[in-house]
Design an enzyme around this catalytic site. Structure first.
Site, PDB file in Angstrom:
ATOM      1  N   SER A  63       1.166  -1.502   0.146  1.00 27.43           N
ATOM      2  CA  SER A  63      -0.117  -0.281  -0.004  1.00 27.43           C
ATOM      3  C   SER A  63       0.782   1.400  -0.159  1.00 27.43           C
ATOM      4  O   SER A  63       0.417   2.483  -0.618  1.00 27.43           O
ATOM      5  CB  SER A  63      -1.064   0.014   0.559  1.00 27.43           C
ATOM      6  OG  SER A  63      -2.332  -0.995   0.999  1.00 27.43           O
ATOM      7  N   LYS A  66       0.265   3.177  -2.502  1.00 27.55           N
ATOM      8  CA  LYS A  66      -0.667   4.471  -2.939  1.00 27.55           C
ATOM      9  C   LYS A  66      -0.605   5.642  -2.812  1.00 27.55           C
ATOM     10  O   LYS A  66      -1.132   6.998  -3.433  1.00 27.55           O
ATOM     11  CB  LYS A  66      -2.008   4.021  -2.164  1.00 27.55           C
ATOM     12  CG  LYS A  66      -2.511   2.960  -2.336  1.00 27.55           C
ATOM     13  CD  LYS A  66      -3.342   2.411  -1.031  1.00 27.55           C
ATOM     14  CE  LYS A  66      -3.393   0.706  -1.399  1.00 27.55           C
ATOM     15  NZ  LYS A  66      -4.459   0.300  -0.150  1.00 27.55           N
ATOM     16  N   TYR A 191      -3.165  -2.246 -10.613  1.00 28.41           N
ATOM     17  CA  TYR A 191      -3.037  -1.816  -9.484  1.00 28.41           C
ATOM     18  C   TYR A 191      -2.297  -2.864  -8.719  1.00 28.41           C
ATOM     19  O   TYR A 191      -1.220  -3.014  -7.089  1.00 28.41           O
ATOM     20  CB  TYR A 191      -4.449  -1.644  -8.091  1.00 28.41           C
ATOM     21  CG  TYR A 191      -4.841  -2.607  -7.205  1.00 28.41           C
ATOM     22  CD1 TYR A 191      -4.231  -0.896  -6.302  1.00 28.41           C
ATOM     23  CD2 TYR A 191      -5.641  -3.343  -6.763  1.00 28.41           C
ATOM     24  CE1 TYR A 191      -4.413  -0.893  -4.847  1.00 28.41           C
ATOM     25  CE2 TYR A 191      -4.591  -3.642  -5.251  1.00 28.41           C
ATOM     26  CZ  TYR A 191      -4.576  -2.666  -4.156  1.00 28.41           C
ATOM     27  OH  TYR A 191      -5.137  -2.162  -2.504  1.00 28.41           O
ATOM     28  N   TYR A 243      -4.610   2.582   7.835  1.00 25.55           N
ATOM     29  CA  TYR A 243      -5.564   2.128   8.195  1.00 25.55           C
ATOM     30  C   TYR A 243      -6.647   2.652   8.518  1.00 25.55           C
ATOM     31  O   TYR A 243      -6.794   3.931   8.851  1.00 25.55           O
ATOM     32  CB  TYR A 243      -5.820   0.647   7.598  1.00 25.55           C
ATOM     33  CG  TYR A 243      -4.321  -0.192   7.104  1.00 25.55           C
ATOM     34  CD1 TYR A 243      -4.820   0.413   5.299  1.00 25.55           C
ATOM     35  CD2 TYR A 243      -3.396  -0.963   7.769  1.00 25.55           C
ATOM     36  CE1 TYR A 243      -3.873  -0.667   4.890  1.00 25.55           C
ATOM     37  CE2 TYR A 243      -2.434  -0.819   6.831  1.00 25.55           C
ATOM     38  CZ  TYR A 243      -2.501  -1.091   5.016  1.00 25.55           C
ATOM     39  OH  TYR A 243      -1.343  -1.440   4.446  1.00 25.55           O
ATOM     40  N   VAL A 261       0.943  -4.061   4.048  1.00 26.31           N
ATOM     41  CA  VAL A 261       1.071  -4.957   4.204  1.00 26.31           C
ATOM     42  C   VAL A 261       2.298  -6.044   4.354  1.00 26.31           C
ATOM     43  O   VAL A 261       2.745  -6.990   4.709  1.00 26.31           O
ATOM     44  CB  VAL A 261      -0.267  -5.702   4.302  1.00 26.31           C
ATOM     45  CG1 VAL A 261      -1.423  -5.454   4.844  1.00 26.31           C
ATOM     46  CG2 VAL A 261      -0.353  -6.396   2.290  1.00 26.31           C
TER      47      VAL A 261
HETATM   48  N1  GLU Z   1      -2.422  -5.554  -3.002  1.00 31.58           N
HETATM   49  C1  GLU Z   1      -2.996  -5.218  -0.966  1.00 31.58           C
HETATM   50  C2  GLU Z   1      -4.682  -5.510  -1.201  1.00 31.58           C
HETATM   51  O1  GLU Z   1      -5.279  -4.399  -1.994  1.00 31.58           O
HETATM   52  C3  GLU Z   1      -2.731  -4.191  -0.331  1.00 31.58           C
HETATM   53  C4  GLU Z   1      -2.708  -3.851   1.210  1.00 31.58           C
HETATM   54  C5  GLU Z   1      -2.251  -3.014   2.025  1.00 31.58           C
HETATM   55  O2  GLU Z   1      -0.782  -2.617   1.107  1.00 31.58           O
HETATM   56  O3  GLU Z   1      -2.039  -2.650   1.947  1.00 31.58           O
HETATM   57  O4  GLU Z   1      -4.380  -6.351  -0.166  1.00 31.58           O
END
Ligand code: GLU
Length: 307
Positions: A63, A66, A191, A243, A261
């Site tokens: 993530s 992002k 993604y 999160y 994650v």
């Molecule tokens: N590619 C992971 C997902 O879509 C990202 C999760 C993350 O690092 O929050 O679940």
């Protein structure tokens, strides 16, 4: 301040914590990563780098990617982007479908999965196809990290697609509300690929430096986004970067930061430095357990929090 001494102290103090937490296992390829590893790097404006631990070890940034796609989309669309995605913390797990349903397919922010998938969708609309989009994302991250060889792990990306039903559902739900322009599978795959980019803490810390300095890399002097846009990216990192534990992270650490994650966390100390930490054991919110503690120790020892 002697950053090396501070990092060395943190490294010693963090040892009893390294086996705690749980490695992400909902992406099978990530479940194989060994717990107990730790690395931390600080990069200053003049390019000085201070590191401890396994700083050459590559990990899946997940993530954290992002932040980079949000930066690219903000540069292209400016305020128009907020018609597609909000900037409020979600208070819900990163892959929640419920909130997206009652908020008419507009994701709360660019860092929950639905928001990041929307951002990828906006990039594909701009660059016309998913291959060009991935190339732009990769080249941007190669440039800011200082590693032209950087790439993504296709095994992790494929593993995510094989277990990607929830992310596909998020995309389909947004499409049903008219908040999605491109092919769902191609967009979600793009993604997953950018989530599967691998970096070490030295590269990751280096890649966040432009965000600590108002959107301009203080070493190469290249301007990527305006200071006002960099302020926004940092603000969303502070409020939405961890999160539904973003409030707790701000409370304990007090820095704009984004976790993934894969166990990485990238942070900025605006006007001063960027920091990356990695330790794969995650707490119950999906944030690196030892990484969060290490950053808390860092801001406590140095007094370098934004508060
Ligand atoms: N590619 C992971 C997902 O879509 C990202 C999760 C993350 O690092 O929050 O679940």
């Amino acid at each position: 301040m002697n950053y090396q001494t501070i990092l060395d102290e943190i490294y010693d103090e963090i040892q009893p914590e390294l086996m705690r937490g749980k490695v992400a296992d909902y992406i099978p390829a990530l479940a194989e990563v060994e717990k107990g590893q730790f690395a931390m790097t600080v990069t200053l404006k003049d390019g000085q780098v201070f590191s401890v631990g396994d700083t050459k070890k590559e990990f899946s940034i997940q993530s954290i990617s992002k932040v980079f796609t949000f930066t690219l989309a903000l540069d292209i669309y400016s305020k128009e982007l907020y018609k597609r995605v909000g900037v409020e913390p979600s208070g819900n797990p990163f892959n929640s479908l419920v909130q997206l349903e009652y908020e008419n397919g507009i994701p709360r922010n660019p860092f929950i999965n639905a928001g990041a998938i929307t951002i990828t969708d906006t990039l594909i609309s701009h660059y016309k196809d998913e291959y060009k989009t991935l190339e732009v994302i990769m080249n941007f991250i190669r440039e800011i990290s200082g590693n032209p060889q950087l790439s993504f792990d296709p095994i992790v990306a494929r593993s995510e697609m094989e277990h990607g039903d929830r992310n596909l559902a998020l995309a389909r739900l947004m499409k049903s509300f008219g908040n999605f322009d491109n092919d769902v599978i191609a967009t979600v795959m793009t993604y997953f690929k950018h989530c599967a980019i691998t970096m070490n803490t030295e590269e990751l810390s280096r890649s966040m430096l432009f965000l600590a300095f108002g959107g301009t890399d203080p070493i190469t002097k290249k301007k990527f986004i305006t200071p006002a846009q960099a302020k926004r990216v940092n603000a969303v990192m502070l409020t939405c970067g961890h999160y539904d534990a973003s409030g707790e992270f701000a409370f304990h650490v007090g820095l704009p930061a984004k976790s993934g994650v894969g166990g990485g966390i990238a942070a900025t100390v605006p006007g001063k430095m960027s920091i990356a930490v990695w330790s794969p054991g995650l707490n119950k919110y999906g944030n690196s357990h030892a990484g969060t503690l290490a950053l808390e120790k860092f801001t406590t020892k140095t007094g370098l929090s934004i508060f």
